[in-house]
Motif scaffolding. Sequence first.
Motif, PDB file in Angstrom:
ATOM      1  N   GLN A  56      -0.723   5.247  -7.643  1.00 10.90           N
ATOM      2  CA  GLN A  56      -1.401   4.273  -8.497  1.00 10.90           C
ATOM      3  C   GLN A  56      -2.896   4.277  -8.152  1.00 10.90           C
ATOM      4  O   GLN A  56      -3.409   3.368  -7.500  1.00 10.90           O
ATOM      5  CB  GLN A  56      -0.817   2.868  -8.302  1.00 10.90           C
ATOM      6  N   LYS A  57      -3.559   5.328  -8.574  1.00  4.61           N
ATOM      7  CA  LYS A  57      -4.965   5.539  -8.190  1.00  4.61           C
ATOM      8  C   LYS A  57      -5.891   4.456  -8.747  1.00  4.61           C
ATOM      9  O   LYS A  57      -6.949   4.193  -8.195  1.00  4.61           O
ATOM     10  CB  LYS A  57      -5.428   6.922  -8.655  1.00  4.61           C
ATOM     11  N   ASP A  58      -5.474   3.859  -9.867  1.00  7.85           N
ATOM     12  CA  ASP A  58      -6.315   2.831 -10.465  1.00  7.85           C
ATOM     13  C   ASP A  58      -6.138   1.477  -9.791  1.00  7.85           C
ATOM     14  O   ASP A  58      -6.894   0.548 -10.048  1.00  7.85           O
ATOM     15  CB  ASP A  58      -5.998   2.675 -11.964  1.00  7.85           C
ATOM     16  N   GLU A  59      -5.106   1.370  -8.958  1.00 11.18           N
ATOM     17  CA  GLU A  59      -4.815   0.093  -8.302  1.00 11.18           C
ATOM     18  C   GLU A  59      -5.432   0.073  -6.905  1.00 11.18           C
ATOM     19  O   GLU A  59      -5.126   0.907  -6.065  1.00 11.18           O
ATOM     20  CB  GLU A  59      -3.298  -0.132  -8.209  1.00 11.18           C
ATOM     21  N   LYS A  60      -6.299  -0.876  -6.651  1.00  8.73           N
ATOM     22  CA  LYS A  60      -6.979  -0.990  -5.361  1.00  8.73           C
ATOM     23  C   LYS A  60      -6.001  -1.422  -4.283  1.00  8.73           C
ATOM     24  O   LYS A  60      -5.184  -2.319  -4.487  1.00  8.73           O
ATOM     25  CB  LYS A  60      -8.124  -2.007  -5.476  1.00  8.73           C
ATOM     26  N   LYS A  61      -6.095  -0.789  -3.122  1.00  8.65           N
ATOM     27  CA  LYS A  61      -5.220  -1.154  -2.008  1.00  8.65           C
ATOM     28  C   LYS A  61      -5.640  -2.490  -1.410  1.00  8.65           C
ATOM     29  O   LYS A  61      -6.766  -2.954  -1.599  1.00  8.65           O
ATOM     30  CB  LYS A  61      -5.246  -0.061  -0.934  1.00  8.65           C
ATOM     31  N   VAL A  62      -4.725  -3.104  -0.668  1.00  7.70           N
ATOM     32  CA  VAL A  62      -5.009  -4.394  -0.039  1.00  7.70           C
ATOM     33  C   VAL A  62      -5.239  -4.190   1.453  1.00  7.70           C
ATOM     34  O   VAL A  62      -4.798  -3.193   2.041  1.00  7.70           O
ATOM     35  CB  VAL A  62      -3.850  -5.395  -0.265  1.00  7.70           C
ATOM     36  N   LYS A 100       9.573   2.919 -16.012  1.00  8.54           N
ATOM     37  CA  LYS A 100       9.737   1.484 -15.779  1.00  8.54           C
ATOM     38  C   LYS A 100       8.559   0.980 -14.945  1.00  8.54           C
ATOM     39  O   LYS A 100       7.913   1.742 -14.226  1.00  8.54           O
ATOM     40  CB  LYS A 100      11.063   1.195 -15.072  1.00  8.54           C
ATOM     41  N   GLU A 101       8.316  -0.319 -15.046  1.00  5.95           N
ATOM     42  CA  GLU A 101       7.145  -0.907 -14.391  1.00  5.95           C
ATOM     43  C   GLU A 101       7.484  -2.310 -13.904  1.00  5.95           C
ATOM     44  O   GLU A 101       8.279  -3.025 -14.519  1.00  5.95           O
ATOM     45  CB  GLU A 101       5.990  -0.971 -15.395  1.00  5.95           C
ATOM     46  N   PHE A 102       6.916  -2.696 -12.763  1.00 12.27           N
ATOM     47  CA  PHE A 102       7.025  -4.090 -12.328  1.00 12.27           C
ATOM     48  C   PHE A 102       5.738  -4.508 -11.626  1.00 12.27           C
ATOM     49  O   PHE A 102       4.959  -3.672 -11.169  1.00 12.27           O
ATOM     50  CB  PHE A 102       8.248  -4.313 -11.422  1.00 12.27           C
ATOM     51  N   LEU A 103       5.498  -5.809 -11.600  1.00 13.69           N
ATOM     52  CA  LEU A 103       4.329  -6.355 -10.927  1.00 13.69           C
ATOM     53  C   LEU A 103       4.721  -6.790  -9.523  1.00 13.69           C
ATOM     54  O   LEU A 103       5.735  -7.460  -9.338  1.00 13.69           O
ATOM     55  CB  LEU A 103       3.764  -7.551 -11.703  1.00 13.69           C
ATOM     56  N   LEU A 104       3.912  -6.401  -8.539  1.00  9.37           N
ATOM     57  CA  LEU A 104       4.187  -6.731  -7.147  1.00  9.37           C
ATOM     58  C   LEU A 104       3.068  -7.616  -6.627  1.00  9.37           C
ATOM     59  O   LEU A 104       1.891  -7.255  -6.692  1.00  9.37           O
ATOM     60  CB  LEU A 104       4.278  -5.447  -6.315  1.00  9.37           C
ATOM     61  N   SER A 105       3.420  -8.807  -6.129  1.00 11.33           N
ATOM     62  CA  SER A 105       2.397  -9.737  -5.630  1.00 11.33           C
ATOM     63  C   SER A 105       2.544  -9.940  -4.130  1.00 11.33           C
ATOM     64  O   SER A 105       3.640  -9.907  -3.577  1.00 11.33           O
ATOM     65  CB  SER A 105       2.494 -11.086  -6.358  1.00 11.33           C
ATOM     66  N   ASN A 152       0.820  -1.214   0.000  1.00 13.57           N
ATOM     67  CA  ASN A 152       0.000   0.000   0.000  1.00 13.57           C
ATOM     68  C   ASN A 152       0.856   1.266   0.000  1.00 13.57           C
ATOM     69  O   ASN A 152       0.510   2.269  -0.634  1.00 13.57           O
ATOM     70  CB  ASN A 152      -0.930   0.004   1.211  1.00 13.57           C
ATOM     71  N   ALA A 153       1.984   1.224   0.712  1.00 19.55           N
ATOM     72  CA  ALA A 153       2.885   2.388   0.760  1.00 19.55           C
ATOM     73  C   ALA A 153       3.459   2.685  -0.626  1.00 19.55           C
ATOM     74  O   ALA A 153       3.574   3.854  -1.025  1.00 19.55           O
ATOM     75  CB  ALA A 153       4.017   2.135   1.758  1.00 19.55           C
ATOM     76  N   LEU A 154       3.793   1.638  -1.378  1.00 18.65           N
ATOM     77  CA  LEU A 154       4.321   1.829  -2.736  1.00 18.65           C
ATOM     78  C   LEU A 154       3.233   2.337  -3.683  1.00 18.65           C
ATOM     79  O   LEU A 154       3.487   3.186  -4.541  1.00 18.65           O
ATOM     80  CB  LEU A 154       4.913   0.516  -3.254  1.00 18.65           C
ATOM     81  N   LEU A 155       2.008   1.835  -3.514  1.00 19.48           N
ATOM     82  CA  LEU A 155       0.895   2.317  -4.335  1.00 19.48           C
ATOM     83  C   LEU A 155       0.632   3.798  -4.063  1.00 19.48           C
ATOM     84  O   LEU A 155       0.347   4.567  -4.975  1.00 19.48           O
ATOM     85  CB  LEU A 155      -0.366   1.487  -4.048  1.00 19.48           C
ATOM     86  N   ASP A 156       0.733   4.175  -2.790  1.00 18.50           N
ATOM     87  CA  ASP A 156       0.544   5.585  -2.415  1.00 18.50           C
ATOM     88  C   ASP A 156       1.641   6.464  -2.996  1.00 18.50           C
ATOM     89  O   ASP A 156       1.384   7.521  -3.564  1.00 18.50           O
ATOM     90  CB  ASP A 156       0.548   5.729  -0.887  1.00 18.50           C
ATOM     91  N   ILE A 161       3.234  -1.566 -10.355  1.00 20.17           N
ATOM     92  CA  ILE A 161       3.918  -0.380  -9.834  1.00 20.17           C
ATOM     93  C   ILE A 161       4.592   0.345 -11.003  1.00 20.17           C
ATOM     94  O   ILE A 161       5.507  -0.189 -11.633  1.00 20.17           O
ATOM     95  CB  ILE A 161       4.977  -0.751  -8.773  1.00 20.17           C
ATOM     96  N   HIS A 162       4.115   1.560 -11.289  1.00 20.25           N
ATOM     97  CA  HIS A 162       4.669   2.364 -12.383  1.00 20.25           C
ATOM     98  C   HIS A 162       5.605   3.413 -11.779  1.00 20.25           C
ATOM     99  O   HIS A 162       5.170   4.281 -11.022  1.00 20.25           O
ATOM    100  CB  HIS A 162       3.554   3.061 -13.164  1.00 20.25           C
ATOM    101  N   LEU A 163       6.877   3.348 -12.133  1.00 22.76           N
ATOM    102  CA  LEU A 163       7.866   4.274 -11.593  1.00 22.76           C
ATOM    103  C   LEU A 163       7.938   5.546 -12.447  1.00 22.76           C
ATOM    104  O   LEU A 163       7.549   5.542 -13.625  1.00 22.76           O
ATOM    105  CB  LEU A 163       9.230   3.594 -11.541  1.00 22.76           C
ATOM    106  N   PRO A 164       8.433   6.636 -11.885  1.00 25.55           N
ATOM    107  CA  PRO A 164       8.510   7.912 -12.622  1.00 25.55           C
ATOM    108  C   PRO A 164       9.347   7.830 -13.901  1.00 25.55           C
ATOM    109  O   PRO A 164       9.123   8.590 -14.838  1.00 25.55           O
ATOM    110  CB  PRO A 164       9.165   8.863 -11.600  1.00 25.55           C
TER     111      PRO A 164
END
Length: 420
Positions: free
Chosen positions: A223-229, A252-257, A215-219, A246-249
Amino acid sequence: MEEQIKALLVGVNVNDDPDFESTLKELESLAEACDMEVVGVETQNVSQVNAGVYVGTGKVEEIKAVAHMLNAEVVIFDNTLSPMQLRNLKDIIERPIMDRTNLILQIFSSRARTREAQIQVETARLQYELPRLTGMGEVLSRQGGTSGGMSNKGAGEKKLELDKRKIRHRISELKKELKEVEKNREVQRKRRLTQGIPQVALVGYTNAGKSTLMNALLDKYEQKDEKKVLAQDMLFATLDTTIRSIHLPDKKEFLLSDTVGFINKLPHNLIQAFHSTLEEVKYADLLLEVIDYADEHHREHMKVTEDTLRELGAEQIPCIHVFNKCDGHLDELPLVKGNNIYMAAKKGMGLDELIQLISSHIFQDYVDCVMLIPYTEGSLVSYFSENATILDTEYLAEGTKLTMNCLLKDLKKYKDYVVL
């Protein structure tokens, strides 16, 4: 609000187990997570457990007396009991008996939200109950039901109604349904792998702060389109696997599970039941092992995580040790040391350094280059604008000159435009 069930805990220390105290304290947390009130704790030191009643015969009578004196409605033992031990203890103590495995299963039953998690939990619970149809105790009828067609009935009522034939049939039905769910998961997994986006998996002991970190990384990256857990201070707050992008400035992008946390003595049938979910870990390019630095037993928790990863076949995947909840200690600790990072996710401390560490592992395929792209290839400029980090743009007579950091595969694919 329903009155809490009063529980008496029983811990058996076999051959001076160094982890005995922490395991017993964890049992208390598990009972509280199952909405029980712990009214007492009984312990015994033994060289080996009693095959018939787990504890010594004299200790059983003592436990019985204490349970009656404290009005305990259930007696919970700190390890998995055999069907015979369960039956004998119930007959002697005259109280419902639970063991650690059953307690964890009850928690999982109440926390499962998605259909996949519900199937996995019910399968594990029925496999546990099959050899224990008698002797588990009426207290379960006060615990909520789980998934399936009988979800309006309590777990205890369901257990008492089903005979072995019905349970085996139900397990068979659940396994068929789970296979269908797993097929869908496999399709989604293959789709993600073909996208070529790096995958990072959060692992670690339950309640170490994995969901809080996500959630801290989404904040941080909005990532407003990504629902928090769900992130709560409780054991096993998260059971269902959640994957967020997670979309970086720098584009670059990575998936976090994030998935179910590990715990000492996690029932083997639960690991088996959740195997398809936990397999997400095996496909990760990088693991983030989140560790509760404030817990005095965090080293033991790291050992449990290490053992569980080995059981899943994921021990060879590169791993960053994220020591979380370091509030008050960051002045005396190195923020980053090798593949260790000390931070406080809830307060947003150390997130920049963590991203730098993650990037150094998963974005090794990115290279600096300069391309001169003809104006007739405007779509390619748009592609790099979305999929690379553009450091400088010049508009020359021959075309658009891009100084950028891009994927090595894109450099090779469009090598005819490379000028530096």
